[in-house]
Design a protein around this motif. Structure first.
Motif, short mmCIF file in Angstrom:
data_model
loop_
_atom_site.label_atom_id
_atom_site.label_comp_id
_atom_site.label_asym_id
_atom_site.label_seq_id
_atom_site.Cartn_x
_atom_site.Cartn_y
_atom_site.Cartn_z
N CYS A 186 3.95 -6.60 37.45
CA CYS A 186 4.48 -5.62 36.50
C CYS A 186 3.29 -4.91 35.87
N ARG A 227 22.14 -10.79 32.38
CA ARG A 227 20.69 -10.89 32.52
C ARG A 227 20.21 -12.13 31.78
N TYR A 229 13.45 -8.27 36.28
CA TYR A 229 12.99 -7.24 35.36
C TYR A 229 11.82 -7.74 34.53
N CYS A 230 10.88 -6.85 34.32
CA CYS A 230 9.77 -7.09 33.42
C CYS A 230 10.13 -6.49 32.06
N ALA A 231 9.72 -7.16 30.99
CA ALA A 231 10.04 -6.68 29.65
C ALA A 231 8.85 -6.89 28.73
N THR A 260 17.43 -10.92 25.57
CA THR A 260 17.17 -9.55 26.04
C THR A 260 17.02 -8.59 24.86
N TYR A 313 13.47 -7.67 23.30
CA TYR A 313 12.47 -6.87 23.99
C TYR A 313 12.77 -5.38 23.86
N TYR A 355 10.97 -2.81 25.68
CA TYR A 355 10.66 -2.01 26.87
C TYR A 355 11.03 -2.79 28.12
N TRP A 356 11.55 -2.06 29.10
CA TRP A 356 12.02 -2.68 30.34
C TRP A 356 11.57 -1.87 31.54
#
Length: 124
Positions: A22, A45, A95-97, A108, A111, A113-114
């Motif tokens: 990422c 998620r 997914y990176c966060a 979720t 965080y 930014y995704w």
């Protein structure tokens, strides 16, 4: 605005390995907690792993503990997820966060930014 771009997903047989990356761009990578989440079809998620900035402390979901390793290279603004001994139930979009601050977070909504996600498919 922080932008996150994942790469490294693909198709692998059960027992195999993959390494996700990422790459972060935008404001400094400093003081960002980085996390990996995944979402399987029809499921919510879920948290996979997180790593703090200063101490690089790591945290894992029980389902991946001992098989996955999260790491970061702050000089390259990149976080990694090494996935070993993959199982069919690991199949998901990963997914990176990111979020500013210390500590670690598993929800979720914690965080800010995704990334767009990268598909990981594990065949049996």
């Amino acid at each position: 605005q922080v932008q996150l771009v994942e790469s490294g997903g693909g198709l692998v047989q059960a027992g195999g390995s993959l390494r996700l990356s990422c790459a972060a761009s935008g404001p400094t990578f400093n003081n960002f907690v980085m996390g990996w989440f995944r979402q399987a079809p029809g499921k919510e998620r879920e948290f996979v792993a997180a790593i703090t900035f200063v101490l690089r402390s790591t945290y894992y979901a029980d389902s991946v503990k001992g098989r996955f390793t999260i790491s970061r290279d702050n000089a390259k603004n990149t976080v990694y997820l090494q996935m070993n001994s993959l199982k069919p139930e690991d199949t998901a979009v990963y997914y990176c966060a990111a979020r500013r601050g210390g500590g670690y977070y598993v929800a979720t909504h914690d965080y800010d930014y995704w990334g767009q996600g990268t598909q990981v498919t594990v065949s049996s």
